[in-house]
Design a protein around this motif. Structure first.
Motif, mmCIF file in Angstrom:
data_model
loop_
_atom_site.group_PDB
_atom_site.id
_atom_site.type_symbol
_atom_site.label_atom_id
_atom_site.label_comp_id
_atom_site.label_asym_id
_atom_site.label_seq_id
_atom_site.Cartn_x
_atom_site.Cartn_y
_atom_site.Cartn_z
ATOM 1 N N SER A 63 110.648 4.229 -70.877
ATOM 2 C CA SER A 63 111.111 3.773 -71.834
ATOM 3 C C SER A 63 109.336 3.392 -72.702
ATOM 4 O O SER A 63 108.410 3.407 -71.593
ATOM 5 N N PHE A 64 109.253 3.363 -73.678
ATOM 6 C CA PHE A 64 108.427 3.674 -74.743
ATOM 7 C C PHE A 64 107.717 3.599 -75.899
ATOM 8 O O PHE A 64 108.841 3.566 -77.085
ATOM 9 N N HIS A 65 107.504 2.024 -75.913
ATOM 10 C CA HIS A 65 107.766 1.612 -77.482
ATOM 11 C C HIS A 65 105.714 1.493 -78.315
ATOM 12 O O HIS A 65 104.471 1.373 -77.062
ATOM 13 N N ALA A 66 105.534 1.728 -79.875
ATOM 14 C CA ALA A 66 104.271 2.320 -80.203
ATOM 15 C C ALA A 66 103.917 1.534 -81.396
ATOM 16 O O ALA A 66 104.936 1.657 -81.974
ATOM 17 N N SER A 67 102.991 1.169 -82.197
ATOM 18 C CA SER A 67 103.084 1.149 -83.224
ATOM 19 C C SER A 67 101.345 1.547 -83.575
ATOM 20 O O SER A 67 100.631 1.842 -82.879
ATOM 21 N N GLY A 68 101.228 2.267 -85.096
ATOM 22 C CA GLY A 68 99.695 2.503 -84.841
ATOM 23 C C GLY A 68 99.822 2.381 -86.446
ATOM 24 O O GLY A 68 100.868 2.894 -87.768
ATOM 25 N N LYS A 69 98.435 3.533 -86.704
ATOM 26 C CA LYS A 69 98.507 3.630 -88.358
ATOM 27 C C LYS A 69 97.956 5.307 -88.837
ATOM 28 O O LYS A 69 97.283 5.566 -87.655
ATOM 29 N N LEU A 76 96.425 2.667 -82.270
ATOM 30 C CA LEU A 76 97.834 3.529 -81.584
ATOM 31 C C LEU A 76 97.785 2.118 -80.552
ATOM 32 O O LEU A 76 96.682 2.396 -79.827
ATOM 33 N N ALA A 77 98.729 1.618 -80.275
ATOM 34 C CA ALA A 77 98.959 0.634 -79.693
ATOM 35 C C ALA A 77 100.615 0.610 -79.333
ATOM 36 O O ALA A 77 100.703 0.806 -80.159
ATOM 37 N N GLY A 78 100.625 0.391 -77.450
ATOM 38 C CA GLY A 78 101.965 -0.384 -77.234
ATOM 39 C C GLY A 78 102.195 -0.171 -75.948
ATOM 40 O O GLY A 78 100.889 -0.727 -75.376
ATOM 41 N N SER A 79 102.817 -0.023 -75.445
ATOM 42 C CA SER A 79 103.096 -0.156 -73.670
ATOM 43 C C SER A 79 104.689 0.844 -73.126
ATOM 44 O O SER A 79 104.819 0.701 -74.025
ATOM 45 N N GLY A 124 91.498 4.210 -77.232
ATOM 46 C CA GLY A 124 91.388 5.400 -76.831
ATOM 47 C C GLY A 124 91.260 5.886 -74.966
ATOM 48 O O GLY A 124 91.129 6.358 -73.926
ATOM 49 N N LEU A 125 92.619 4.933 -74.703
ATOM 50 C CA LEU A 125 93.023 4.724 -73.213
ATOM 51 C C LEU A 125 94.088 4.612 -72.702
ATOM 52 O O LEU A 125 95.085 4.131 -74.033
ATOM 53 N N VAL A 126 95.009 4.952 -72.020
ATOM 54 C CA VAL A 126 96.208 4.343 -71.934
ATOM 55 C C VAL A 126 95.670 3.281 -70.168
ATOM 56 O O VAL A 126 95.032 3.927 -68.920
ATOM 57 N N ARG A 127 96.176 2.359 -70.397
ATOM 58 C CA ARG A 127 95.386 1.351 -68.839
ATOM 59 C C ARG A 127 96.838 0.854 -68.220
ATOM 60 O O ARG A 127 97.825 0.946 -68.815
ATOM 61 N N ILE A 128 96.491 1.859 -67.059
ATOM 62 C CA ILE A 128 97.969 2.010 -66.182
ATOM 63 C C ILE A 128 97.691 -0.064 -65.050
ATOM 64 O O ILE A 128 97.050 -0.464 -64.542
ATOM 65 N N ASP A 129 98.886 -0.778 -66.060
ATOM 66 C CA ASP A 129 98.632 -2.401 -64.995
ATOM 67 C C ASP A 129 99.419 -2.702 -63.597
ATOM 68 O O ASP A 129 98.741 -2.641 -62.635
ATOM 69 N N GLU A 130 100.322 -1.053 -63.345
ATOM 70 C CA GLU A 130 100.618 -1.592 -61.942
ATOM 71 C C GLU A 130 101.335 -0.240 -61.909
ATOM 72 O O GLU A 130 101.659 1.014 -62.372
ATOM 73 N N LEU A 131 100.863 0.796 -60.758
ATOM 74 C CA LEU A 131 101.050 1.884 -60.714
ATOM 75 C C LEU A 131 101.874 1.681 -58.570
ATOM 76 O O LEU A 131 100.928 0.894 -57.922
#
Length: 274
Positions: A63-69, A76-79, A124-131
């Motif tokens: 799943s993917f959830h985001a919000s932005g303008k 853009l922000a989300g998880s 500008g980034l996708v932060r990988i919290d855990e792989l």
């Protein structure tokens, strides 16, 4: 508000369901979106992205959830999260090379009991919290960032259980240190480069020094010594004249011109009487 509440699609034999809403009359047109997917064939996704078919097998869901303008890409922000069910990873050159060096057949083709990633978005980034990639005897974990341009910066760890560790060469085995998980030892490494051309220092960490330097010391040094010895022999051996060319003998430096070139004298022929 513009609202699309029941978006649906199919890709790689899987299902995608989504939601999108935007406020076009508000400042910068803010929006929210969410997507869920399941039963998506991993090998088709990898192939469509330009990777080799058959390298990753299994089915994606997540799943993917985001919000932005819409007027501000940096807002853009989300998880999101991704799971690979019944996953297998094979034909990956780094894993094959590691399997050969460490003598671990399991690395030739990983049958994954657990394969999942959790991430969130920031400007500008996708932060990988855990792989996490886990097989019966091996666990690979990572966290860090992936830039929108594809640049990687991941802190990673390769963990193996005691059975696999006992099969390693002593010099390599000592580089794996015990961790909090009972029965496992691990080595830390970094992943850089880009998504298209990733790079890692894992090999250096495994052997304890730069692998290319070790190979140069084994093969390059011997070659250099051979060249040096050959050059010394050539310098010590006088040049041999060609067989077809006549070269006059050089006179001794201490000899006078008269001694160096003897004068010809006439020898009388005796007269024999009848």
């Amino acid at each position: 508000m513009l609202e699309l509440s029941k978006i649906s699609a199919r890709v790689a034999n899987g299902e995608i369901n989504g939601y999108f809403a935007m406020q076009p009359e508000a400042e910068d047109s803010p929006f929210t979106t969410s997507v869920k997917f399941r039963n998506v064939l991993a090998d088709q996704i990898v192939e469509n992205a330009g990777g080799p078919r058959g390298m990753v097998k299994g089915e994606f869901e997540g799943s993917f959830h985001a919000s932005g303008k819409t007027a501000d890409p940096n807002a853009l922000a989300g998880s999101g999260e991704i799971f690979l069910r019944d996953g297998r990873v094979q034909q990956y050159s780094l894993l094959v090379l590691l399997g050969q060096i460490l003598q671990i057949e399991e690395l030739q083709e990983l049958h994954l009991e657990q394969a999942e990633a959790r991430y969130h978005l920031s400007p500008g980034l996708v932060r990988i919290d855990e792989l996490i990639l886990r097989s019966p005897n091996i666990r690979l974990t990572a966290s860090g960032t992936v830039a929108y341009g594809g640049k990687l910066n991941l802190d990673s760890q390769l963990a193996i259980n005691d059975r696999i560790r006992g099969q390693l060469f002593k010099a390599i085995r000592q580089n794996f240190q015990p961790i909090n998980e009972p029965g496992y030892s691990a080595i830390n490494f970094q992943v850089g480069g880009t998504i298209d051309r990733p790079s890692t220092n894992l090999m250096n960490q495994l052997v304890g020094r730069d692998l290319s330097g070790m190979l140069n010391s084994l093969f390059g040094g011997k070659k250099d010594r051979s060249k040096k010895k050959k050059k010394q022999i050539e310098q010590a051996t006088p040049a041999t004249p060609d067989a077809g060319s006549a070269m006059p003998a050089s006179p001794s430096p201490s000899a006078s011109p008269e001694e160096a070139v003897p004068q010809a004298t006439a020898t009388p022929t005796p007269i024999v009487s009848p």
